[in-house]
Write an enzyme that holds these catalytic residues in place. Structure first.
Site, mmCIF file in Angstrom:
data_model
loop_
_atom_site.group_PDB
_atom_site.id
_atom_site.type_symbol
_atom_site.label_atom_id
_atom_site.label_comp_id
_atom_site.label_asym_id
_atom_site.label_seq_id
_atom_site.Cartn_x
_atom_site.Cartn_y
_atom_site.Cartn_z
ATOM 1 N N GLY A 125 -7.862 74.305 142.855
ATOM 2 C CA GLY A 125 -8.058 74.735 141.475
ATOM 3 C C GLY A 125 -8.959 73.838 140.657
ATOM 4 O O GLY A 125 -9.004 73.958 139.432
ATOM 5 N N ASP A 252 -16.985 90.473 141.806
ATOM 6 C CA ASP A 252 -16.163 89.718 140.858
ATOM 7 C C ASP A 252 -17.013 88.767 140.014
ATOM 8 O O ASP A 252 -16.482 88.103 139.120
ATOM 9 C CB ASP A 252 -15.067 88.930 141.581
#
Length: 467
Positions: A125, A252
């Site tokens: 992340g 995306d």
């Protein structure tokens, strides 16, 4: 934090409900060192008055801004290099806030590198500091060139040592915030279609139409697709005119407002090379420079496919068929803007586009992409400057004669712009990979941010000169 009167929070994504995103928390970083703060962008949304401590609290620790519900990781699917992936979603970022800009648009503050989410798929992340620096540079350069783009809003170094397989490790970490006109992606619609959720498609359509394409009638899915097609054609043409290669045109990474965002392995092309690629992993050249229109159109067909749940396929196909004509129209307009001349009509404008590309192709490596537009900005008014400059040897022969004839047909657009000191330089501002690497090397080796800050100042000056 007392909000400015210009701060207008409007967290509308949450109107869609909890099936479109997941409440998350940002990572707790060991350090928060402010490296870049875009006060010019912040002024447009009433956040330029934040103190440094307030800025770091909002964009390093992600304490919610006033009247904002808190971070949400958005759910979406997408095609990655034309392979469908149903396991996507915001894996290292989230939507932090939504607010109205001074021009009335609804804008998002979205993050990159803010920690893990339910969609991290085993990743950490995080964002490398180098990746953050590169995104700031890309966004600033594209904005200066008039490309519809998200704006790098904040970059904060976060004090972690990251392991990466594609750059020397351990490497420094950062969290980036971008200011963007919507993070509703083509893949957001694809997820709803994949799940067979007509109700979600209808909810997304109503939400995105009302907020981003209000000129489209309620419930008009083909009209909405047409608006997205036209915005995407405008964006693609602007990339090509800028000599820019996004690198990863997955579904995306394309949104419904036709605004460029999420800069990973981008490149500006040094000279005309249709097969020029940005990503080392793009082995087949799927997203090469000259294939970007094809890639965007393919992605639009996937959006159209998702909308078939709520609209007639023939009408959607008709909307998609508008991409080609819109792209050519927008490409002519983009080249005119870059050359600083006025339109003379479709036929003459097309001659100039064709002649410009022919000269760039003929010029090869000796004639770099960006300098041509710099040398001949405003057309005839730049003749002495261009023909007496560093590239005068490239400005001869049949291809140049055709270019000059086509260019001089067109009236200069505000030739007084040439009086700006930017045009007294021998070379324009470029953003080629060697310079990007040199800027990073100064930061990496000696924590010297001077080249980075100087480059941003020069890019902004160039943007001001051309506007």
């Amino acid at each position: 934090m007392p909000p400015s009167p210009a701060y207008r929070p409007e967290p509308r994504f949450f109107d869609l409900g909890d099936e479109f995103g997941d409440a998350v928390q940002a990572a707790a970083f060991p350090q928060t060192i402010l490296r870049f703060r875009n006060d010019r962008a912040a002024a447009t949304v009433g956040l330029d008055g934040l103190t440094e401590a307030e800025w770091i609290a909002a964009f390093g620790r992600f304490e919610p801004l006033p009247a904002q519900p808190g971070p949400v990781a958005m759910r979406y699917h997408g095609h990655q290099f034309r392979t469908y992936n149903p396991d996507l979603g915001d894996g290292r970022g989230f939507l932090a806030a939504q607010l109205r800009a001074d021009d009335g648009r609804l804008l998002d503050l979205g993050t990159k590198g803010s920690g893990t989410t339910p969609w991290s798929r085993g990743g950490d992340g995080r964002l490398t500091l180098k990746g953050g620096v590169r995104e700031v540079l890309a966004a600033e350069m594209l904005e200066a060139q008039g490309v519809p783009t998200s704006r790098a809003f904040s970059l904060i170094e976060t004090g972690e040592a990251l392991e990466r397989g594609d750059e020397p490790s351990p490497t420094r970490s950062a969290v980036l915030v971008r200011l963007s006109h919507s993070h509703i992606r083509f893949g957001t619609f694809q997820r709803a279609a994949y799940l067979g959720r007509k109700d979600q498609i209808e909810a997304l359509l109503g939400h995105a139409r009302f907020l981003y394409h209000p000129q489209v009638a309620a419930g008009d899915a083909p009209g909405f697709l047409q608006a997205v097609v036209e915005a995407s054609a405008r964006l693609t043409a602007a990339w090509v005119a800028a000599g820019f290669v996004h690198g990863v045109l997955n579904t995306d990474n394309l949104n419904v407002t036709g605004e460029s965002f999420d800069y990973g392995p981008w490149r500006f092309m040094p000279h005309y090379e249709p097969g020029f690629t940005a990503a080392y992993f793009d082995q087949t050249g799927l997203y090469a420079f000259a294939r970007q229109p094809e890639a965007v159109f393919w992605a639009l067909t996937q959006l159209g496919g998702a909308l078939k749940l709520v609209a007639d396929a023939e009408l959607l196909t008709e909307a998609l068929n508008g991409f080609g004509p819109a792209y050519i129209r927008e490409l002519r307009a983009a080249f005119l803007r870059r050359l600083g001349v006025k339109s003379l009509g479709e036929a003459a404008d097309q001659r100039l586009l064709d002649a410009t590309l022919a000269l760039l192709r003929e010029g090869g490596e000796a004639l770099r992409w960006e300098p041509l537009f710099f040398d001949w900005f405003t057309g005839f008014s730049s003749s002495a400057r261009a023909l007496g400059g560093l590239r005068k040897a490239s400005y001869q022969g049949e291809a140049f004669d055709a270019f000059r004839f086509a260019l001089f047909e067109h009236e200069p657009d505000r030739p007084e712009r040439l009086e700006h000191p930017v045009f007294t330089a021998a070379e324009p501002q470029e953003m080629l990979i060697d310079e990007v690497e040199a800027i990073w090397a100064a930061i990496d080796a000696g924590d010297d941010w001077t080249p980075f800050e100087r480059k941003i100042a020069c890019i902004r000056e160039t943007g001001a000169a051309r506007c």
